[in-house]
Design an enzyme around this catalytic site. Sequence first.
Site, PDB file in Angstrom:
ATOM      1  N   SER A   7       0.799  -1.148   0.296  1.00 61.99           N
ATOM      2  CA  SER A   7      -0.045  -0.247   0.475  1.00 61.99           C
ATOM      3  C   SER A   7       0.679   1.624  -0.118  1.00 61.99           C
ATOM      4  O   SER A   7       1.488   1.480   0.195  1.00 61.99           O
ATOM      5  CB  SER A   7      -0.626  -0.344   1.208  1.00 61.99           C
ATOM      6  OG  SER A   7       0.038  -0.262   2.205  1.00 61.99           O
ATOM      7  N   CYS A   8       0.557   2.264  -0.411  1.00 62.23           N
ATOM      8  CA  CYS A   8       0.911   3.709  -0.041  1.00 62.23           C
ATOM      9  C   CYS A   8       0.766   4.261   1.294  1.00 62.23           C
ATOM     10  O   CYS A   8       0.551   3.727   2.184  1.00 62.23           O
ATOM     11  CB  CYS A   8       0.160   4.668  -0.770  1.00 62.23           C
ATOM     12  SG  CYS A   8       0.231   4.428  -2.573  1.00 62.23           S
ATOM     13  N   ASP A   9       1.483   4.750   1.918  1.00 61.33           N
ATOM     14  CA  ASP A   9       1.661   5.089   3.359  1.00 61.33           C
ATOM     15  C   ASP A   9       1.880   6.573   2.952  1.00 61.33           C
ATOM     16  O   ASP A   9       3.502   7.518   1.759  1.00 61.33           O
ATOM     17  CB  ASP A   9       3.370   4.978   3.501  1.00 61.33           C
ATOM     18  CG  ASP A   9       2.896   3.382   3.778  1.00 61.33           C
ATOM     19  OD1 ASP A   9       2.038   3.172   4.785  1.00 61.33           O
ATOM     20  OD2 ASP A   9       3.361   2.402   3.141  1.00 61.33           O
ATOM     21  N   GLU A  94      -4.574   7.884  -0.925  1.00 59.72           N
ATOM     22  CA  GLU A  94      -4.022   6.764  -0.639  1.00 59.72           C
ATOM     23  C   GLU A  94      -5.360   5.748  -0.944  1.00 59.72           C
ATOM     24  O   GLU A  94      -6.650   6.034  -0.993  1.00 59.72           O
ATOM     25  CB  GLU A  94      -4.607   6.315   0.799  1.00 59.72           C
ATOM     26  CG  GLU A  94      -3.038   6.401   1.835  1.00 59.72           C
ATOM     27  CD  GLU A  94      -1.774   6.201   1.503  1.00 59.72           C
ATOM     28  OE1 GLU A  94      -2.028   5.281   1.813  1.00 59.72           O
ATOM     29  OE2 GLU A  94      -1.159   6.643   1.847  1.00 59.72           O
ATOM     30  N   ASN A 189      -3.553   2.246   3.807  1.00 59.49           N
ATOM     31  CA  ASN A 189      -5.166   1.115   2.724  1.00 59.49           C
ATOM     32  C   ASN A 189      -6.110   1.358   3.648  1.00 59.49           C
ATOM     33  O   ASN A 189      -6.636   0.237   3.895  1.00 59.49           O
ATOM     34  CB  ASN A 189      -4.501   0.579   1.382  1.00 59.49           C
ATOM     35  CG  ASN A 189      -3.781   1.378   0.140  1.00 59.49           C
ATOM     36  OD1 ASN A 189      -2.508   0.985   0.739  1.00 59.49           O
ATOM     37  ND2 ASN A 189      -4.114   2.369  -0.646  1.00 59.49           N
TER      38      ASN A 189
END
Length: 419
Positions: A7-9, A94, A189
């Site tokens: 996932s993005c952060d 996100e 996410n």
Amino acid sequence: MAQAPTSCDCFVSLPPGSRDDHVIFGKNSDRPRDEVQEVVYHPAASHPPGSTLECTYIQIPQVERTYAVVLSKPAWLWGAEMGANDQGVCIGNEAVWTREPVVPGEALLGMDLVRLGLERGDSAWAALTAITDLLEQHGQGGQCKEEPEPFSYHNTFLLVDRSEAWVLETAGRLWVAQKVSEGVKNISNQLTIHTEISAEHPELRSVAKDQGWWDGQGEFNFSQVFSPENPPARMELAKKRYKGGTELLQQHDGSVTAEVMMTILRDKPSGICMDSGGFCTTGSMVSVLPRDTSLPCIHFFTATPDPSRSIFKPFIFSDCPTPVLRVVSPQFGPSDPVRKQPRFQSRVDRRHDLYKAHQVALNTMESKPDEGLAVYDILRDLESQCLSEISAMLSGEIPGDELGDLFFDCVDTEIKFYQ
């Protein structure tokens, strides 16, 4: 070994979480492995009444005035994964899935909303208001990868300025927001707003009640009410990643600097920095927003994948910034497969000059590790030198106008070292 969460952060540190009187923003953008991310600058502009704006998939009315922005963005779309404007606002987004279904069809991407918020908001709250107004008018949706296989989602956002941060979480056209005034905060996410609600869509609770998701009794917990009963594996894995990011931030609580944020974004054991699998970290950003408004904000971008094997290069807004075309991808006009119907039937080479040079360097690291690491050590020294110059500027030792072309100089130097 368990699979690393994918996932993005996004991260923020506000005093007293930061070492200095600065707000520090950071994001890793985790996207399809072969997707190119470019860094582009758009100046402030005035627009004629009644003009329209072409976003990734749809047209919307343009506003009278837009702010200057610098964006790290997938090269195939109009919006951005993260960026900043000349008013001292930073935004990252996100992917998230909720009980509200993702509506089929084309609307505004979450990445479009990032750019629109930056172009239209002179504070984190103003950007949030712009995004929620646009959600209400146009909705969110559309293909989020440069390929025919369907992949769409709703969005959460971290919006930051010199004085505060806002977490904005959405479910279709519905939304909820939490204000962060001090300390450290990260998002991934998943839905992270529980009962600490600072603002919300006027129909949020009535919709939840009508759908049978909330009985209307007791405190309203957004995450509990709107999280899907059977969340995608991506959201479940992100729980571990969110926890890891929180722990990294808390380890440095009270001492967060730009260097610390870069270290967090380079952390592989936590999964924050991804370099394996179908998704990887394709671009990274760190910003320093001094509370003292007489000092400029500094925005660092990699413009290349994997921050552990890239360097952060500083961008400072100025009246006449030198164009940095070597981190801008080629344009394909009306023949671009994204614009032709049906979309995504073919692929084009979107690599910019720095991306190509970085790919060669990574191949060298694999085939000739000693030679490749030597080049990288030199580049990390360049990054350290830039950080020292930025620190000297923020402490008043050197004037900021001497550093306006640092981004151009760093990109040019990095490419020369790779060659």
